[in-house]
Design a protein around this motif. Sequence first.
Motif, PDB file in Angstrom:
ATOM      1  N   GLN A 189      22.511   4.677 102.022  1.00 22.51           N
ATOM      2  CA  GLN A 189      22.255   4.072 100.982  1.00 22.51           C
ATOM      3  C   GLN A 189      20.768   3.491 100.773  1.00 22.51           C
ATOM      4  OE1 GLN A 189      23.863   4.130  98.419  1.00 22.51           O
ATOM      5  NE2 GLN A 189      26.218   3.899  99.664  1.00 22.51           N
ATOM      6  N   LYS A 192      26.764  -0.991 105.348  1.00 22.46           N
ATOM      7  CA  LYS A 192      26.490  -0.142 104.302  1.00 22.46           C
ATOM      8  C   LYS A 192      25.458  -1.532 103.646  1.00 22.46           C
ATOM      9  CE  LYS A 192      27.434   1.015  99.311  1.00 22.46           C
ATOM     10  NZ  LYS A 192      26.976   0.219  98.857  1.00 22.46           N
ATOM     11  N   ASN A 213      35.511  -3.249 100.808  1.00 25.44           N
ATOM     12  CA  ASN A 213      34.081  -3.704 100.812  1.00 25.44           C
ATOM     13  C   ASN A 213      34.003  -5.171  99.896  1.00 25.44           C
ATOM     14  OD1 ASN A 213      31.415  -4.702  98.501  1.00 25.44           O
ATOM     15  ND2 ASN A 213      31.229  -2.210  99.146  1.00 25.44           N
ATOM     16  N   ARG A 220      22.513  13.379  93.787  1.00 24.13           N
ATOM     17  CA  ARG A 220      22.824  13.725  92.407  1.00 24.13           C
ATOM     18  C   ARG A 220      23.818  15.242  92.128  1.00 24.13           C
ATOM     19  NH1 ARG A 220      23.031   9.211  92.993  1.00 24.13           N
ATOM     20  NH2 ARG A 220      21.160   7.636  91.322  1.00 24.13           N
ATOM     21  N   LYS A 227      29.529  -8.751  88.683  1.00 19.09           N
ATOM     22  CA  LYS A 227      29.609  -7.854  88.179  1.00 19.09           C
ATOM     23  C   LYS A 227      29.627  -6.982  86.938  1.00 19.09           C
ATOM     24  CE  LYS A 227      30.506  -6.305  91.909  1.00 19.09           C
ATOM     25  NZ  LYS A 227      29.395  -5.265  92.253  1.00 19.09           N
ATOM     26  N   ALA A 239      26.950   6.362  93.636  1.00 18.42           N
ATOM     27  CA  ALA A 239      27.744   5.521  92.724  1.00 18.42           C
ATOM     28  C   ALA A 239      27.026   5.665  91.721  1.00 18.42           C
ATOM     29  CB  ALA A 239      26.683   3.886  93.496  1.00 18.42           C
ATOM     30  N   SER A 251      32.933  -4.550  96.102  1.00 22.14           N
ATOM     31  CA  SER A 251      32.706  -5.758  96.377  1.00 22.14           C
ATOM     32  C   SER A 251      33.930  -6.762  96.089  1.00 22.14           C
ATOM     33  CB  SER A 251      31.380  -7.007  96.495  1.00 22.14           C
ATOM     34  OG  SER A 251      31.981  -8.216  96.980  1.00 22.14           O
ATOM     35  N   GLY A 298      31.277   2.754  96.807  1.00 30.11           N
ATOM     36  CA  GLY A 298      32.039   0.915  96.156  1.00 30.11           C
ATOM     37  C   GLY A 298      30.995   0.551  94.870  1.00 30.11           C
ATOM     38  N   THR A 315      19.856   4.120  92.896  1.00 25.14           N
ATOM     39  CA  THR A 315      19.363   3.587  91.489  1.00 25.14           C
ATOM     40  C   THR A 315      18.973   1.958  92.880  1.00 25.14           C
ATOM     41  OG1 THR A 315      21.715   3.712  91.240  1.00 25.14           O
ATOM     42  CG2 THR A 315      21.380   1.183  90.955  1.00 25.14           C
TER      43      THR A 315
END
Length: 378
Positions: free
Chosen positions: A232, A207, A140, A288, A23, A307, A111, A81, A237
């Motif tokens: 998403q 998600k 999450n 954005r 992570k 995100a 997560s 998340g 990203t």
Amino acid sequence: MESKTSPHEIDEKKEATITSERKLAHLQICLEHDVQGRSITTGLEDISFVHHATTDLNMKDIDLSVDIFGKKLRLPMIISGMTGGHAFAQQLNDYLSQVAEKTQIGMGVGSQRAALEDAQARESFEIVKNNAPTTLKIGNIGAGQIVDGLTSTDLKNIVSMINADAVAFHFNPLQESIQPEGDTNLHGLIDRVSQLINVSPTPIIAKEVGSGFSRFDIDRIMKSGFAGIDIQGVGGTSWAGVESIRAEVPKYKKTGEVFWDWGLPTVISTILAKESFSGHIIGSGGVRNGLEVAKLLALGADAAGMAIPFLFTAQDHSIEKSLKYIEEIAYEIRLACFLTGSQNIEELKSVPLIISGKTAELLRAFGIDPREYSSRPN
Ligand SMILES: Cc1cc2nc3c(=O)[nH]c(=O)nc-3n(C[C@H](O)[C@H](O)[C@H](O)COP(=O)(O)O)c2cc1C
């Protein structure tokens, strides 16, 4: 008395460290590299509003609030998340949850697997419930952990850790396939998901993480009993991209490059969800600015998620930058409402839209006539 650690505990500890380190690497890669879609876009550039020069509203009276998962948000925005599990993540969760509470937007955490594996990681999530007692909070957990035997007690833990109003089950088969340690045996996932939804104390959201959902997925999501979809879609990203940069094994490095732009664009997936899904829709993936938020709302989303922009605003160890960013976005959503004669988000949802370019072409390929949107009454 000497404390003995069992081999099982050592395995769990090792697993927790690997999860936390992964992570942290994700955060660093996102901050240091360009990991946005390359030859694919969200499709938001193909959506245009119809301008109202004779608007007769008072701009500052426009109501931008929305009701979602039992909470009223002041603005139709959610911090998607991202983090939890290590010290840097704790700082980010600290800043972002203060920002979410202050502005009354929603916030998802990353997560919570790390906290299930290692109790010491809980604090990095618990800070969210302490800082943001009133606004929408979304827990999450990933599909991989569900297949690996996530129990109803784990789910209750996930909820109580942040006092969640909803929990996102994230589906990321592409990202997992670009990791040597990835969860690519997802056999039995959908049955297990339905069982967990049946015993969950909160609504559950399906998600993605940057590849969107297809009509096939949306049908499955409906039948499984999900209360929400967080789209998403592709164009923001790229998680194949992030994993490609992180990969040390050449096979994964190359595959991540090849699949960098894989998925359904955010606009297409949002429209497909709106066609048949009756729960809440979060429009997300590559969003954005406030005009893009407004476009997704007009296409049928109930709120928009972002995100990576929030990662950038929070990295400077101050909440000011994030607050400024949110207020800019709010002004842009307000302006889109003003210039389309929409007094509130409900009215914005039914204004005519012109859909052109590749997005119009893709919609026709899915059997949807883009003129359905341009023929909405003004
Ligand atoms: C640093 C970082 C970490 C993330 N970690 C998670 C995660 O733990 N769980 C999850 O569902 N999504 C995670 N995501 C994915 C985002 O929620 C989002 O789906 C994706 O980044 C696309 O949105 P964007 O284009 O606005 O960045 C993460 C994103 C970032 C930038």
